[in-house]
Structure formats: structure tokens, C-alpha cells
Design a protein around this motif. Structure first.
Motif, PDB file in Angstrom:
ATOM      1  N   LEU A  21      14.289  14.872 -43.218  1.00 53.95           N
ATOM      2  CA  LEU A  21      13.137  15.072 -42.331  1.00 53.95           C
ATOM      3  C   LEU A  21      12.395  13.756 -42.114  1.00 53.95           C
ATOM      4  O   LEU A  21      12.058  13.396 -40.981  1.00 53.95           O
ATOM      5  N   ALA A  22      12.175  13.030 -43.208  1.00 54.13           N
ATOM      6  CA  ALA A  22      11.488  11.739 -43.098  1.00 54.13           C
ATOM      7  C   ALA A  22      12.303  10.789 -42.220  1.00 54.13           C
ATOM      8  O   ALA A  22      11.775  10.109 -41.340  1.00 54.13           O
ATOM      9  N   HIS A  23      13.612  10.788 -42.446  1.00 54.09           N
ATOM     10  CA  HIS A  23      14.520   9.926 -41.686  1.00 54.09           C
ATOM     11  C   HIS A  23      14.456  10.255 -40.196  1.00 54.09           C
ATOM     12  O   HIS A  23      14.342   9.377 -39.341  1.00 54.09           O
ATOM     13  N   LEU A  24      14.489  11.564 -39.920  1.00 53.25           N
ATOM     14  CA  LEU A  24      14.468  12.029 -38.535  1.00 53.25           C
ATOM     15  C   LEU A  24      13.137  11.664 -37.858  1.00 53.25           C
ATOM     16  O   LEU A  24      13.122  11.181 -36.722  1.00 53.25           O
ATOM     17  N   ALA A  25      12.025  11.890 -38.586  1.00 48.08           N
ATOM     18  CA  ALA A  25      10.703  11.608 -38.012  1.00 48.08           C
ATOM     19  C   ALA A  25      10.567  10.117 -37.707  1.00 48.08           C
ATOM     20  O   ALA A  25      10.095   9.721 -36.639  1.00 48.08           O
ATOM     21  N   LEU A  26      11.040   9.290 -38.631  1.00 47.84           N
ATOM     22  CA  LEU A  26      10.951   7.842 -38.444  1.00 47.84           C
ATOM     23  C   LEU A  26      11.810   7.406 -37.254  1.00 47.84           C
ATOM     24  O   LEU A  26      11.363   6.645 -36.391  1.00 47.84           O
ATOM     25  N   ARG A  40      18.966  15.971 -30.437  1.00 50.72           N
ATOM     26  CA  ARG A  40      19.299  15.511 -31.796  1.00 50.72           C
ATOM     27  C   ARG A  40      18.464  16.221 -32.845  1.00 50.72           C
ATOM     28  O   ARG A  40      18.965  16.700 -33.856  1.00 50.72           O
ATOM     29  N   VAL A  41      17.132  16.275 -32.602  1.00 48.00           N
ATOM     30  CA  VAL A  41      16.241  16.913 -33.572  1.00 48.00           C
ATOM     31  C   VAL A  41      16.582  18.396 -33.699  1.00 48.00           C
ATOM     32  O   VAL A  41      16.650  18.945 -34.802  1.00 48.00           O
ATOM     33  N   LEU A  42      16.844  19.045 -32.557  1.00 42.94           N
ATOM     34  CA  LEU A  42      17.202  20.465 -32.580  1.00 42.94           C
ATOM     35  C   LEU A  42      18.456  20.702 -33.407  1.00 42.94           C
ATOM     36  O   LEU A  42      18.483  21.554 -34.295  1.00 42.94           O
ATOM     37  N   ASN A  43      19.491  19.940 -33.106  1.00 41.35           N
ATOM     38  CA  ASN A  43      20.754  20.145 -33.807  1.00 41.35           C
ATOM     39  C   ASN A  43      20.620  19.879 -35.290  1.00 41.35           C
ATOM     40  O   ASN A  43      21.133  20.617 -36.126  1.00 41.35           O
ATOM     41  N   GLN A  44      19.902  18.803 -35.630  1.00 39.25           N
ATOM     42  CA  GLN A  44      19.870  18.441 -37.038  1.00 39.25           C
ATOM     43  C   GLN A  44      18.994  19.386 -37.857  1.00 39.25           C
ATOM     44  O   GLN A  44      19.372  19.782 -38.961  1.00 39.25           O
ATOM     45  N   THR A  45      17.833  19.774 -37.333  1.00 40.58           N
ATOM     46  CA  THR A  45      17.000  20.710 -38.102  1.00 40.58           C
ATOM     47  C   THR A  45      17.711  22.052 -38.244  1.00 40.58           C
ATOM     48  O   THR A  45      17.640  22.688 -39.301  1.00 40.58           O
ATOM     49  N   GLY A  46      18.423  22.479 -37.212  1.00 40.47           N
ATOM     50  CA  GLY A  46      19.149  23.745 -37.284  1.00 40.47           C
ATOM     51  C   GLY A  46      20.220  23.703 -38.356  1.00 40.47           C
ATOM     52  O   GLY A  46      20.336  24.602 -39.189  1.00 40.47           O
ATOM     53  N   LEU A  47      20.985  22.622 -38.346  1.00 37.86           N
ATOM     54  CA  LEU A  47      22.047  22.478 -39.338  1.00 37.86           C
ATOM     55  C   LEU A  47      21.479  22.412 -40.749  1.00 37.86           C
ATOM     56  O   LEU A  47      22.008  23.025 -41.682  1.00 37.86           O
ATOM     57  N   HIS A  89      12.947  23.792 -36.622  1.00 37.96           N
ATOM     58  CA  HIS A  89      13.955  23.961 -35.573  1.00 37.96           C
ATOM     59  C   HIS A  89      13.356  24.784 -34.430  1.00 37.96           C
ATOM     60  O   HIS A  89      13.437  24.401 -33.258  1.00 37.96           O
ATOM     61  N   PHE A  90      12.713  25.897 -34.789  1.00 39.86           N
ATOM     62  CA  PHE A  90      12.104  26.746 -33.761  1.00 39.86           C
ATOM     63  C   PHE A  90      10.948  26.011 -33.062  1.00 39.86           C
ATOM     64  O   PHE A  90      10.821  26.066 -31.839  1.00 39.86           O
ATOM     65  N   LEU A  91      10.124  25.317 -33.842  1.00 40.22           N
ATOM     66  CA  LEU A  91       9.001  24.590 -33.232  1.00 40.22           C
ATOM     67  C   LEU A  91       9.495  23.494 -32.291  1.00 40.22           C
ATOM     68  O   LEU A  91       8.918  23.245 -31.234  1.00 40.22           O
ATOM     69  N   THR A  92      10.574  22.838 -32.670  1.00 38.35           N
ATOM     70  CA  THR A  92      11.148  21.809 -31.796  1.00 38.35           C
ATOM     71  C   THR A  92      11.562  22.431 -30.466  1.00 38.35           C
ATOM     72  O   THR A  92      11.274  21.902 -29.388  1.00 38.35           O
ATOM     73  N   TYR A  93      12.234  23.589 -30.575  1.00 39.82           N
ATOM     74  CA  TYR A  93      12.646  24.293 -29.354  1.00 39.82           C
ATOM     75  C   TYR A  93      11.422  24.696 -28.524  1.00 39.82           C
ATOM     76  O   TYR A  93      11.349  24.429 -27.322  1.00 39.82           O
ATOM     77  N   ALA A  94      10.432  25.326 -29.197  1.00 39.64           N
ATOM     78  CA  ALA A  94       9.305  25.896 -28.451  1.00 39.64           C
ATOM     79  C   ALA A  94       8.377  24.812 -27.902  1.00 39.64           C
ATOM     80  O   ALA A  94       7.929  24.890 -26.768  1.00 39.64           O
ATOM     81  N   VAL A  95       8.093  23.802 -28.705  1.00 37.35           N
ATOM     82  CA  VAL A  95       7.096  22.798 -28.297  1.00 37.35           C
ATOM     83  C   VAL A  95       7.751  21.633 -27.566  1.00 37.35           C
ATOM     84  O   VAL A  95       7.437  21.345 -26.413  1.00 37.35           O
ATOM     85  N   LEU A  96       8.689  20.951 -28.235  1.00 36.92           N
ATOM     86  CA  LEU A  96       9.269  19.745 -27.618  1.00 36.92           C
ATOM     87  C   LEU A  96      10.211  20.095 -26.470  1.00 36.92           C
ATOM     88  O   LEU A  96      10.167  19.486 -25.405  1.00 36.92           O
ATOM     89  N   ASP A  97      11.084  21.088 -26.702  1.00 38.12           N
ATOM     90  CA  ASP A  97      12.106  21.376 -25.698  1.00 38.12           C
ATOM     91  C   ASP A  97      11.515  22.146 -24.519  1.00 38.12           C
ATOM     92  O   ASP A  97      11.704  21.769 -23.370  1.00 38.12           O
TER      93      ASP A  97
END
Lengths: 209, 328
Positions: A21-26, A40-47, A89-97
Motif C-alpha cells: 500500500l505504501a509502495h502504491l501510494a508513493l 493499476r491501483v484497481l488491479n493491485q488492491t483487488g489482487l 479497491h472499492f473506494l478506488t473504483y467508486a471515487v477515482l474511477d
């Protein structure tokens, strides 16, 4: 066979579990996530959610097979980490995506089985996360708590279905997770059957007296 | 007289229990670090799937600017072009891997020269032509087109190429010709992804003849003023800007004119999700996601998708009277 206390074990798994998570955020902040960072964020948080859920479900079977007790101490932590990534993962979909376009999100959840199933998995995890404290275990009573927490198997299975339906081609990876889940389930069933047989064979001579 | 070394003060002596705890602490710290690193690295390994953008290999086939670059054509969009790096490292080209970053890494095995294209079927002048010869028949035009992927992302790409119509007229379609079928190279040595039966290789695509003859339909040999990179479909690819990107078949070796609608790769693989026409249509959802909006690569917010990808004025006539829900 009890394991030594290993006071470092849980904090180490927590730090390791939050590292991606830290790696992804950075990387996101640095714009280093390639052409489509949200994907990328969607796929990785889901996995990560799926991996950690499967890992938490592996704790009991691992104990059954190996006799070690330390996996049990990680079960809750791994489950909560999995829930955290599933929520992100859901928040990324709902907010960012989708930019919180409620109409689109509701339509997706209602109309597209692939999203319905993923959303259902997340919803099923909520009561498990809420009842994850020791106090809740005591309040509910262990048998009821345990029955409720069997939902984790349903949630993880739905997670695999969600993954299978998302992939356009090449089902290898989701099917690996599906296979692991089936194996973990089989170990539990075998153990339950063994216990039942042990109990009934212990009861037979008692009755014949 | 020898002096006894001074005894250390009592306060300076580490008690045995503390000494042992210190060792225990160091051991624990080592286990902590090792476990945390192993868990973190393991999760990262299993979940981190770069989708392009971090390989320097995009210039594995550095493109020289072609000599003749015509001024922009009449169909250009003036929207800002996607960065060259994004357009060349974020590709769907399953012949070189399933992840979008893989084509840029793997496509160096493709040899775009020498290259032969066969043009046959319902034409009066079937031929087998060397790529350089074919390219020399037409002046190159730059066309800045929107490109919309069926996965709901989009780009703006300045292509270099020539209208397919010119090529077709040159080979003289017969009166039986109704469709144009295209085929990609099949050579697992050059296209390692073809070693796996992910799709039926070689990739095939097709257009109705009137779509193929439309002035927007382009055969591209370059982009961004350079030779087409391998991962973008070198040496010759199709660009049909009002259709989803998968119609834009890459690395073409055969163009056949046919009487019947040709079977096409994605349509055969999953007809429910990928139609033969594949016209960009915000009102016809893909079974797994809406097509009403899209993300332009390089932007974070979605934008509404336009009918026919914004080219309705030019192409809507081609589909007059057709049910575009059934014929998606």
C-alpha cells in the motif's frame, strides 16, 4: 504443539502487509504507475485483497496439517488486511474511477454480474470485520461467531468469481486462487469428518457398557 | 609491583538477565525484519503487475522520421495527443503478452523488414507485394485520430499512413467483393505470445467494403512522425477511428476481399462481448461495463463517450436503417 510466543510475528506481518500500500501510494504520488494509474491501483488492491483473504483462510488448514499454532494467531490480522485492501479497491473504483457518480455505480452493481459479485463479497466481509474483536467473540459466543465467520469462504469464492469474470483472456491466475481455495476447503472438510468419526467411535463403547 | 586492574563499578555491569534479553531483542528484531520483508516482497511479487510505463525498452526499435510528411488532413482532431511514451508502452497486442506493458518489452523479436503483404480474393489484380514497394505507392498523410478501446480508455494518436481506399482501388475489387478480411503474421518465433492458445492465431479482422473504402479508414505505417513501433503494429496496421481499437488489426500480412463476412478473432472468441461491427456506442454497454464514459490516458477524470467516437457526422450514414444494438 504450541509455538513460542514470537512477539515480532504479528507486527512483522502487519508491516509487510501494508508495504504494498505504501509502495502504491508513493508511486501514485510520483506519477510512476504508467499510462493508466487508476487501472493499476484497481488491479493491485483487488489482487492484494484476494491474496490476503486466501492467506487468512489458509491459517486453520495449515495448523491442521502441520500442528503449528502460530498461523492461528495471524488469521485475524490477515483477514483484516484483506478487508482493508478490498475496501480500498472499492473506494478506488467508486471515487477515482467513477468520480462518485452514484447513478453509474448503482447501475454497475445492479446490472453487471461481475461487479455485483465483487460488491457482494465486500458486503459479506463487513460483519466479519465488525465482529473481529475478542469482545465480540465473547459476546456472540464462539459457536455463533464461528458460524458467522464461515462467510469468509463465501466472500473469497465470490472474489475468485469476480476475478475470473474480469479477465478478458487467460484464466490461469484466477483459477490458481480458486484451486487453492478448493484445497483449503477440502482440508477443513476432511478434518471435520475425522473429528466426527473420532467422537462417534469414542461414544460407541460408552453406550455398550 | 603489579597493580590489579581496577574493578568495574557495580553500576557498569550488565546484569545477566538484561544481557540475555538484549540477545533476545536482537534476535526478535532480526526475525521481525526478515518476516516483514518476506511478507511485503511476497505480496508485491504476487500483486504488482506493471501495465507499461517503466521500461526503457520502448525505443528498442527506434523510429527514424520518414522523409515525406504531408500536412494534416481534413479529418484531424485538435485534441491534445497522448504522450508518445504512453501510446507505445500501453498496448493490447496479445501476440506479445497479455499485460499492457508486455508488448513494449517483447516486441523486439518482430522483424518488420523484409515484409510481404498478400492482397487477394475478389480482386482483378491479386498480388504479393514487398512492404517498401507498397508504401512507395502512396504519399503519407498525418491523421490525428481519437482511439477508443473497448476497455473504456482512449488516446489521441497522430498516425502516419494512407487511406485504405487507395490501396483497394489499385487492386480493383470485383463485383462480388463485399468485405475485406485482414490477417496478422503468424510466427511464434517472432510473436512469442502465439505459443499460448489464448486466441485463435493468427489474429483476423474484417470490415464491410463500404467501411473499408471510407476516407477515414487508414493503413498506418507510422505514428508521431516516426516509423510505427513494433508494439503498435509495425510495419502495417489498420486504423478505423470510429470503431473500438481491437478492430485495428496490427502487423498485417494478408488483405483478402471476400463475398461473405469474414470470421473475426474477438467475435469468434466471445460473440456476446465483441461484435463484428464494434462501432463505438455509448448506449450499448459491454456486458461487464458501461461504455457511456471513458478515461483518456493521461487524465484522471472520465469523459463522456461520443457516438461513433465523435465521427458520427462522417460515418453514421453507413449504418442507416441498421439496428446498432443487435449489430454492435
Amino acid at each position: 504443539m504450541a509455538s513460542p510466543p514470537h512477539p515480532w510475528l504479528k507486527p512483522a506481518v502487519l508491516v509487510g502487509g501494508l508495504y504494498p500500500l505504501a509502495h502504491l501510494a508513493l508511486a501514485f504520488a510520483q506519477g510512476a504507475l504508467g499510462a493508466n494509474p487508476i487501472e493499476r491501483v484497481l488491479n493491485q488492491t483487488g489482487l492484494l485483497a484476494l491474496i490476503l483473504l486466501v492467506a487468512s483462510l489458509a491459517c486453520t488448514p495449515l495448523k491442521v496439517v502441520s500442528g503449528w499454532t502460530w498461523p492461528i494467531r495471524l488469521r485475524k490480522l490477515l483477514g483484516l488486511l484483506g478487508f482493508t485492501y478490498a475496501s480500498l479497491h472499492f473506494l478506488t473504483y467508486a471515487v477515482l474511477d467513477q468520480g462518485l457518480a452514484l447513478g453509474v455505480i448503482l447501475e454497475d452493481i445492479a446490472k453487471r454480474p461481475f461487479i455485483t459479485v465483487g460488491f457482494l463479497a465486500l458486503v459479506l466481509l463487513v460483519p466479519l470485520a465488525v465482529t473481529s474483536t475478542n469482545r465480540m467473540v465473547r459476546r456472540m459466543g464462539f459457536p455463533a461467531w464461528q458460524r458467522l465467520h464461515r462467510l469468509a469462504y463465501v466472500a473469497a469464492s465470490l472474489g475468485v468469481v469476480h476475478f475470473v469474470w474480469r479477465v478478458k483472456k487467460d484464466l490461469t491466475e484466477p483459477l490458481i486462487y480458486g484451486g487453492v481455495l478448493v484445497l483449503l476447503f477440502a482440508i477443513r472438510v476432511a478434518e471435520a469428518l475425522r473429528k466426527r468419526r473420532a467422537r462417534s467411535s469414542a461414544q460407541v463403547p460408552a453406550r455398550s457398557v | 609491583m603489579r597493580q590489579k586492574p581496577p574493578e568495574p563499578l557495580g553500576s557498569e555491569i550488565t546484569s545477566e538477565s538484561l544481557y540475555l534479553r538484549r540477545r533476545e531483542f536482537i534476535k526478535s528484531a532480526a526475525f521481525f525484519t526478515g518476516t516483514a520483508a518476506a511478507v511485503g516482497a511476497g505480496l508485491q511479487l504476487l500483486s504488482n503487475r506493471p501495465t507499461g510505463g517503466d521500461g526503457p525498452s520502448l525505443l528498442a526499435t527506434p523510429g527514424e522520421a520518414p522523409k515525406v510528411v504531408r500536412p494534416r488532413g481534413p479529418y484531424d482532431t485538435d485534441e491534445r495527443a497522448t504522450s508518445y511514451e504512453d501510446a507505445t508502452t500501453y498496448n493490447n497486442f496479445y501476440e506479445f503478452g497479455l499485460d499492457k506493458g508486455e508488448p513494449a518489452e517483447n516486441a523486439h523479436t518482430l522483424k518488420p523488414r523484409p515484409w510481404t503483404v498478400v492482397i487477394d480474393g475478389e480482386v482483378n489484380k491479386p498480388q504479393r507485394v514487398d512492404m517498401d514497394t507498397l508504401q512507395s505507392w502512396f504519399p503519407l498523410e498525418e491523421r490525428v485520430y481519437r482511439m477508443r478501446c473497448v476497455e473504456a480508455w482512449s488516446m489521441v494518436i497522430p498516425w502516419l499512413g494512407f487511406p485504405l481506399a487507395g490501396l483497394l482501388r489499385r487492386v480493383e475489387p470485383t463485383s462480388k467483393a463485399k468485405y475485406v478480411a485482414f490477417t496478422t503474421l503468424k510466427d511464434p518465433e517472432q510473436m512469442p505470445g502465439q505459443k499460448y492458445p489464448v486466441l485463435d492465431w493468427p489474429y483476423v479482422e474484417g470490415l464491410r467494403l463500404d467501411e473499408a473504402l471510407h476516407p477515414l479508414t487508414l493503413m498506418a505505417v507510422g505514428m508521431y512522425g516516426r516509423v510505427l513501433p513494433n508494439q503498435n503494429g509495425a510495419p502495417l496496421r489498420l486504423v478505423v477511428p470510429w470503431k473500438y481499437g481491437f478492430k485495428g488489426i496490427k502487423s498485417i500480412v494478408r488483405i483478402s476481399l471476400t463475398e461473405k463476412q469474414p470470421p473475426t478473432t474477438w467475435n469468434r472468441s466471445n460473440p456476446r462481448e465483441y461484435g463484428f461491427f464494434a462501432n463505438v456506442n455509448p448506449e450499448v454497454a459491454h456486458p461487464r461495463w458501461s461504455q457511456a464514459s471513458e478515461r483518456r490516458i493521461g487524465e484522471l477524470r472520465r469523459r463522456p463517450t461520443l457516438p461513433f467516437n465523435g465521427y458520427a457526422e462522417q460515418v453514421a450514414d453507413l449504418y442507416k436503417g441498421m439496428d446498432l444494438r443487435g449489430n454492435f
